[in-house]
Design an enzyme around this catalytic site. Structure first.
Site, PDB file in Angstrom:
ATOM      1  N   ASP A  15      35.223  18.098  32.918  1.00 38.46           N
ATOM      2  CA  ASP A  15      34.335  18.002  34.062  1.00 38.46           C
ATOM      3  C   ASP A  15      34.944  17.015  35.060  1.00 38.46           C
ATOM      4  O   ASP A  15      36.053  16.523  34.861  1.00 38.46           O
ATOM      5  CB  ASP A  15      32.950  17.514  33.626  1.00 38.46           C
ATOM      6  CG  ASP A  15      32.237  18.542  32.763  1.00 38.46           C
ATOM      7  OD1 ASP A  15      32.574  19.735  32.848  1.00 38.46           O
ATOM      8  OD2 ASP A  15      31.328  18.144  32.008  1.00 38.46           O
TER       9      ASP A  15
ATOM     10  N   MET B 142      21.518  10.846  36.438  1.00 41.88           N
ATOM     11  CA  MET B 142      21.619  11.915  37.445  1.00 41.88           C
ATOM     12  C   MET B 142      20.370  11.987  38.310  1.00 41.88           C
ATOM     13  O   MET B 142      19.836  13.062  38.568  1.00 41.88           O
ATOM     14  CB  MET B 142      21.877  13.262  36.764  1.00 41.88           C
ATOM     15  CG  MET B 142      23.103  13.283  35.877  1.00 41.88           C
ATOM     16  SD  MET B 142      23.274  14.803  34.898  1.00 41.88           S
ATOM     17  CE  MET B 142      21.953  14.569  33.687  1.00 41.88           C
TER      18      MET B 142
ATOM     19  N   LYS C 272      31.966  20.538  38.540  1.00 39.66           N
ATOM     20  CA  LYS C 272      31.449  20.840  39.872  1.00 39.66           C
ATOM     21  C   LYS C 272      32.509  20.517  40.905  1.00 39.66           C
ATOM     22  O   LYS C 272      33.158  19.483  40.844  1.00 39.66           O
ATOM     23  CB  LYS C 272      30.188  20.011  40.139  1.00 39.66           C
ATOM     24  CG  LYS C 272      29.507  20.343  41.464  1.00 39.66           C
ATOM     25  CD  LYS C 272      28.215  19.570  41.608  1.00 39.66           C
ATOM     26  CE  LYS C 272      27.522  19.916  42.926  1.00 39.66           C
ATOM     27  NZ  LYS C 272      26.257  19.184  43.097  1.00 39.66           N
TER      28      LYS C 272
END
Length: 269
Positions: free
Chosen positions: A43, A179, A64
């Site tokens: 990631d 998050m 992402k």
């Protein structure tokens, strides 16, 4: 075509947590596996120094990307199985600990269902590490003996949050939100509505242990403004509770702050 008799033995998938981002906080086992892996699926959260230390020809970025694009989880699952069936040793590298809001459990179940051997290698979770390097203990004998760890990043299509903020406010102790930068106004507002005191200390720690680490401090009533003033962006950890105020008492002598400033200065040279 390779038939069943000549197919290679499945390789092992290692579900590895990389810690908050400082390469020196990788576990010894994680470092060894990264050095020996045939393929590393990572990631974006393992931290720039960790990713820079990996051989590009062995790495696949499944995190992402700019513009909000991301590799869908089902695609990552299938890729792990495909690579393992080719006989590869694979490290699935995530930030923090892959079993703390990292979907490690989902990947382990998928691998097991497809007959792929795997091993779990825990990492230092940012839920405790991020506050710690900012001078905030998540437990303290004079303040709290309990921690609640929740996610602030939920499916936006949900009609309501799955997190019971009212119950968390009633329990008290330290609340750590992972998050949760974008939804900070939502859950601080929910805690206030649930009766938590407006003067409850809150801190946001962005990119803990990275060269560009920064911290915003305030209260439930002021932390949104503090976030905006400092310019806190994801990834960041939110700490709600009396322990968040202890940072001010140790900050002058906190070597982590000096170390981060020195690292950032070195990179600018």
């Amino acid at each position: 075509m390779t038939d069943a008799a000549t197919a290679p033995e499945p390789g092992t998938v290692y579900l590895v947590g990389s810690g908050p981002g400082d390469p020196e906080l990788l576990t010894v086992k994680a470092k060894r596996l990264l050095e020996r892996a045939d393929v590393v699926l990572h990631d974006r959260l393992p931290g720039p120094k960790i990713l820079e230390g990996l051989s590009a020809d062995r790495c696949e970025d499944v995190g992402k990307r700019g513009g909000g694009e991301r590799t869908p989880q089902p695609e990552i699952n299938e890729r792990l199985v495909e690579l393992a069936r080719e006989g590869n040793s694979i490290v699935r590298l995530k930030g923090g600990d892959s079993f703390v809001f990292g979907r490690g459990g989902e990947e382990a179940e998928f691998l097991a269902a497809h007959g792929v051997p795997f091993e779990i290698v825990p990492g230092v979770t940012s839920a405790t590490a991020a506050p710690a390097v900012a001078g905030i203990p998540v437990t303290h004998r004079e303040h709290t003996s309990s921690i609640s760890i929740v996610t602030g990043h939920e499916d936006p299509t949900k009609p309501e949050s799955a997190v019971d903020w009212e119950a968390l406010a009633a329990v008290g102790g330290t609340i750590v939100v992972l998050m949760g930068v974008r939804r900070l106004p939502d859950y601080t507002g929910a805690l206030l509505e649930a009766g938590m005191a407006p003067e409850t200390p809150v801190a946001l720690v962005e990119r803990a242990t990275w060269p560009n680490q920064q911290v915003a401090a305030g209260t439930l009533e002021t932390i949104v403004d503090a976030r905006d003033e400092v310019g806190i962006e994801p990834p960041a950890v939110t700490v709600v509770g009396e322990v968040a105020a202890t940072r001010a008492t140790v900050l002058e002598f906190l070597a982590n702050e000096t170390a981060n400033e020195a690292t950032a200065a070195d990179e600018e040279v």
